[in-house]
Scaffold this motif. Structure first.
Motif, short mmCIF file in Angstrom:
data_model
loop_
_atom_site.label_atom_id
_atom_site.label_comp_id
_atom_site.label_asym_id
_atom_site.label_seq_id
_atom_site.Cartn_x
_atom_site.Cartn_y
_atom_site.Cartn_z
N TYR A 70 -3.33 -2.00 11.26
CA TYR A 70 -3.03 -0.96 10.21
C TYR A 70 -2.15 0.03 10.17
N LEU A 71 -2.58 0.91 11.21
CA LEU A 71 -2.17 2.19 11.09
C LEU A 71 -0.57 2.20 11.81
N ALA A 72 -0.46 1.00 12.47
CA ALA A 72 0.59 0.95 13.47
C ALA A 72 1.46 -0.19 12.43
N HIS A 73 1.05 -0.75 12.05
CA HIS A 73 1.82 -1.38 11.24
C HIS A 73 1.76 -0.06 9.72
N TRP A 74 1.29 0.98 9.94
CA TRP A 74 1.55 1.87 8.76
C TRP A 74 3.49 3.02 9.21
N THR A 75 2.50 3.30 10.13
CA THR A 75 4.00 3.62 11.44
C THR A 75 5.44 3.33 11.26
N ALA A 76 5.31 2.15 11.14
CA ALA A 76 6.51 0.84 11.24
C ALA A 76 6.92 0.77 10.22
N GLN A 84 0.32 -1.00 0.02
CA GLN A 84 0.01 -0.06 0.13
C GLN A 84 0.88 1.25 0.05
N ARG A 85 2.10 1.31 0.76
CA ARG A 85 2.67 2.31 1.16
C ARG A 85 3.59 3.19 -0.72
#
Length: 232
Positions: free
Chosen positions: A199-205, A29-30
């Protein structure tokens, strides 16, 4: 986390995935956010297009069959399975395709998008309407995962097609999945909030810092009452 969004189909993949699979989905996604030319999720694109054309055509099965014939060798076995499942479902569905719109539903800082390119709207012979998310992947879709996607569709329905009900179609198996009337929606909303936070925690990581989406914002496109009545 401003600007982070994910399509409903990808969020469904995320919710039913393993921990390693979840991280991979966020990385993909990124990549899409940072590279507008990315083809990361174009594999099923031709089949999705065929589905949208098929449900408004008098020759639906042939339109989907043509997508199979035109598929690349790597797509062929998957498209053949999808065609077989679609044919089984379509033969008993007795529905007519309707126009769709794009919108998004936000939860806990995450925007979940429902695109007109990846959803269907259908009218049954008795007049009942449904908004459908086709599920095209190979692993069978479980009821628990499907219910979460159905709840997102239900929450977004006022912008998609007021009064319609949600359905997820497991296309390979020709299996429609619907939310039970007595489903515990409070519990589903809590589960969705937890998945969004994860999901947002994964995104930050993965990202290291919030990144604004390069994708075009989804805006509901109204359908006139005359168009709805005509099924245009």
């Amino acid at each position: 986390m401003d600007g982070v969004q994910i399509s409903l189909g990808s969020f469904l993949d995320y919710m039913r995935s393993t921990p390693r699979g979840c991280a991979g989905i966020v990385r993909d996604q990124r990549e899409i956010y940072l590279d507008e030319t990315s083809m990361a999720w174009a594999f099923y694109g031709p089949f999705r297009l065929a589905l949208r054309r098929a449900v408004t055509s008098p020759d639906a099965v042939e339109i989907v069959a043509a997508a199979v014939r035109q598929a690349r060798p790597v797509q062929q076995p998957h498209f053949r399975q999808l065609h077989a499942g679609f044919e089984r479902w379509w033969g008993r569905a007795k529905v007519t395709g309707l126009p769709t719109v794009s919108t998004r539903w936000e939860i806990g800082g995450l925007a979940i998008t429902i695109s007109e390119r990846s959803s269907l709207a259908l009218r049954h012979r008795g007049g009942r309407t449904e908004v459908v998310l086709p599920y095209l992947k190979e692993p069978q879709l479980g009821t628990d995962s499907a219910n979460l996607a159905l709840r997102v569709l239900e929450r977004a329905m006022p912008a998609l097609w007021p009064g319609a009900t949600p359905m997820v179609l497991d296309v390979r198996r020709g299996k429609p999945l619907r939310l039970r009337k007595n489903a515990n929606r409070v519990e589903l909303d809590a589960l969705l909030a937890a998945e969004a936070a994860k999901y947002l925690a994964h995104w930050t990581a993965v990202a290291g810092a919030p990144v604004a989406s390069s994708d075009v914002a989804f805006r509901p496109r109204p359908v006139s009452e005359s168009s709805r009545a005509a099924g245009m």
